[in-house]
Structures are given as C-alpha cells and as structure tokens.
Design an enzyme around this catalytic site. Structure first.
Site: not given
Length: 452
Positions: A114, A190, A51-53, A188, A119, A192, A98
């Site tokens: 975590p 899942g 969701c962030n990258r 949802g 992911q 998250m 990175h």
C-alpha cells in the site's frame, strides 16, 4: 499536440547501488523537479522517487526530443555511463498505463503493497507545489489514484504480506524459524520503520527502537510493545541484537566497517543478521564481508516477494483488467480534449473560406442592399453548417474508438489545421473537452437544417 513521456529506472532494471544515486529526499522533490523541468523545457513534469524507483513524467508537444532531454537529465545524475542502460522510457499510452500500474502497486517489488500509492500522491503534491503540473498530468494522476482505489477495493491483491517492511520481517522469520525471544533492533522510526514494527508486533520478538528523534522512537515503541533506546547506545544495541532492520532516511551509510569492528569483537562469533531496506542504503556493503555478519538489502527481498506473489496471482490479473478499463476511460477523455480544438479549427477554416468568397462575390453584384447582403450571409453560414454537420458527427463518434487519435490527426492533415487556429491551444487546456465538443457539434447539428 502534447503527449506523455516517461523516463526512469526501478528494481526491475537497476540494483540498489544504482537506484540510490538517483534517489531524491522527500523534502527536495519540489526543488529537483523545478530544476529538471526548466532545463528540459517540459510543458509539465512530475518526479517519483522511492526505494525501488525513480521516474520522471513529462508532457511535451515534441515527445521524441522531450524523451531524450528527460533521459539526459537523469543520466547526468547517475555519474556512470554504464548505469544509463538501466534507464527505460515510454511515450503516449504506454506511459499512462505505466503510471496506472505503479499507483496500483502492480509494478512494485511487493505487488499489492500500500505504501506506493501514498508515495505517488506525495510526488503529485510536490509537483503541484512546484507549479509543474497542468491539465494532462493532473488528469492522468488523478485517474491513476482512482484506479488504485478500485484495485484495492475490488480485488484481494493486498492480502498476505504486502510491504517491503513486512517482507523484511518474513525474511527474519525464515532465518530463525521463530523470532520469539529473539532481540530485534529497529534502526529508524519513519514510515518504513513503523510498518516493520507493526509486522514484528505479533512475533514475540524483543523489539528495541532507535531513532535520531527520541520522541518518535518512544511513540513507535510504545504503540508496538517495544522499547525505545537513545541513539547514543547504537553500538551497544548492535552488540546485543540478533536481527537489525535498518530503514532511516540518512543520505549516507550509518553502519560502516569502522563502527562494526568493535561490535563484531564484542559479539564473540554470534551471528548478526542485518536487513537494510533503506534507499540510499544505511549499511555499507563491506559490512557484509565481516565475520558472522550477514547483510541483506532490498534487492535480496525479491525471492521472498515472488513467493508471496504466487498466492495473489489471480488477484493481480483482475487488477490488470481494471487498469485497462480505466486506461480506456482516460484515453476517451484525452481524445475529447484533442477533438475540441480540431472542431474549432475546422469550423474556422470553413467559415474563413465562405467569408472570403462572399467578399469576392458581392462587388460583382449590382444593386445589393443591406437586406440582400444579410440573406447572402445567412445562406453562406447555412452552407457551412450543412457541409460540416456530417463530418463533425462522424468525427465525434469516431474519436471514441481506439483509433480515434488517427482520425483526428487525419482531419488535421487533410485541412492543414494547426493548434493556433481558432485559439485551439487555449481550448485544449481549459475546461472540459467533452463539454466543448458537445457544444460545438450540437451547434452544427442544430443549424444544419437552416434555410436561406
């Protein structure tokens, strides 16, 4: 000589409306990766999408052009030239550092969360399944996982609120001061959603869970003291909720202005707070313009996350030290991998010169028998070993230093060595580089004292 390339974007460089254009569903990671790897002509490739990258990692013997091809591959999916400014790229050691930081959750929106490690492991498994991971990326990501484990075990970086979902719950509590007795709708079920449900369990909220899979909704609601609701009751639940946390994997908006019109009318001016932590987003941003509806997305969680980070700043500093330590260990291995083919090529070059000169000299000598020929050949080999002993010893010792790559490159340049010499390309991708170096230098050292 192959090197690492990274091109991507994240919450640091792009808003959610740009990130969601590149987001790849988990079940399509392998397919997308095979397509990108083939079009980019990379030696190895791996794609991370959260969701962030969204980040593409690759290796290539031409990293400069590979970085351009990787950038072009992602830019083509952005469908907006202005959005290309959000893409960043790294090569070599910076790309490795990175990924170590990403896996250790030091580059996350919520530092210490975590979920990112799982992911990244899923991305690694997808790349293995797609056949796009080899020696370099394989070792790089394996060591990244080990780094993340050390960070988790040796620091307190995971203390406090440590996930996007829990930050969303923190925001909900900030809005109301206390969620006890409030009605929270979780859209949802899942990973998250499950994380959010766990965070909400101790707040005293009336938790209702909606998911397209009713079995999953029932299982999550039961484990968290909530109530599962059929998906068909979504609009009715929206009309009764105080807070909605949306976290589905839908590729398109679920809550639209058209759907919400009737919901807003039935609420009779009661405010509704919607926290959308899905990427791609579940809530059409126009919904936030409707009367008494307040929509927050993952980018709006940044301030809450930064407040939480201040508590763990010292632990993050310790984690950065672990990353640098593990990075040093990886680079030592990487240099040993480069060193083995260099030594093989160097020995081959010296041996070729000695053999050529011996063949040239033998016809000029009268009466040379097989015994004499064997003595001359042994003398030739001994001279090669003695000449190589000190350079190889120094080369192996120097390769372990921070500028070891420069030393290896200097030797290659001085003696015009290529990866093809002595099968160097195969030596660089098979087996342990350190083991090969030890065998080669031990052979040179052991024969340096041979007599003729």
């Amino acid at each position: 000589m192959r090197d690492f390339v990274l091109v991507g974007l994240s919450h640091r460089t792009a808003p959610v409306e740009v990130r969601e254009r590149l987001a790849v569903p988990r079940d399509r990671l392998g397919e997308e990766l095979r397509e990108i790897a083939a079009s980019g002509r990379f030696d190895e490739a791996l794609l991370i999408s959260t969701c962030n990258r969204v980040e593409l990692y690759a290796t290539s013997s031409d990293p400069i052009n590979a970085a351009k091809r990787a950038r072009d591959a992602l830019a083509a999916r952005l469908l907006d030239s202005a959005a290309e400014d959000a893409l960043y790229q790294e090569r070599g050691v910076d790309a490795v550092r990175h990924v170590f930081r990403v896996a250790s959750s030091l580059d996350s929106l919520v530092v210490g969360e975590p979920q990112i490690l799982g992911q990244v492991k899923e991305a690694f498994d997808a790349a293995k399944g797609a056949g796009t991971v080899g020696t370099l990326l394989g070792r790089c990501f394996t060591q990244a996982f080990a780094t993340a484990k050390r960070v988790r075990n040796e620091t307190g970086i995971a203390q406090g609120t440590v996930s996007v979902s829990s930050i969303a719950c923190e925001l909900a509590k900030k809005i109301f001061g206390n969620l006890e007795g409030r009605r929270t709708l979780l859209l949802g079920a899942g990973e998250m959603g499950e994380s959010a449900a766990r965070s909400l369990r101790q707040t005293g909220t009336q938790l209702h869970v909606i998911n397209r899979s009713e079995d999953r909704a029932h299982s999550l609601a039961e484990s968290c003291g909530g109530r599962a609701v059929p998906y068909e009751r979504l609009t009715l639940e929206l009309a009764e909720a105080d807070v909605v946390i949306a976290s589905t994997a839908s590729p398109k908006f679920i809550l639209t202005p058209e759907m919400m019109k009737g919901v807003v009318r039935s609420r009779r001016h009661r405010p509704l707070f919607i926290i959308d932590i899905a990427v791609p987003r579940d809530v059409d941003p126009r919904v936030g313009n409707m009367d008494n509806v307040f929509v927050y997305d993952v980018d709006d969680l940044q301030q809450v996350a930064e407040e939480n980070l201040s508590v763990r700043a010292r632990e993050a500093s310790l984690a950065e030290s672990i990353v640098e330590e593990e990075l040093g260990a990886f680079l030592t291995w990487r240099r040993s991998l480069e060193l083995a083919p260099t030594i093989v090529a160097l020995r081959k070059r010296f041996a070729e010169v000695a053999e050529q000169e011996l063949r040239r000299a033998l016809p000029r000598l009268d009466g040379v028998n097989e015994s004499d020929r064997a003595v001359l050949e042994a003398m030739s080999r001994s001279m090669v070993n003695k000449l190589l002993h000190q350079p190889m010893t120094q080369l192996k010792a120097g390769a372990g230093e921070p500028d070891g790559a420069l030393l290896i490159d200097a030797v290659r340049r001085l003696f015009a060595l290529s990866e093809e010499d002595a099968g160097a390309k195969e030596a660089s991708t098979e087996g342990s580089g350190e083991a090969k170096v030890t065998q080669l230098t031990t052979a040179a050292a052991g024969s340096s004292g041979d007599s003729t």
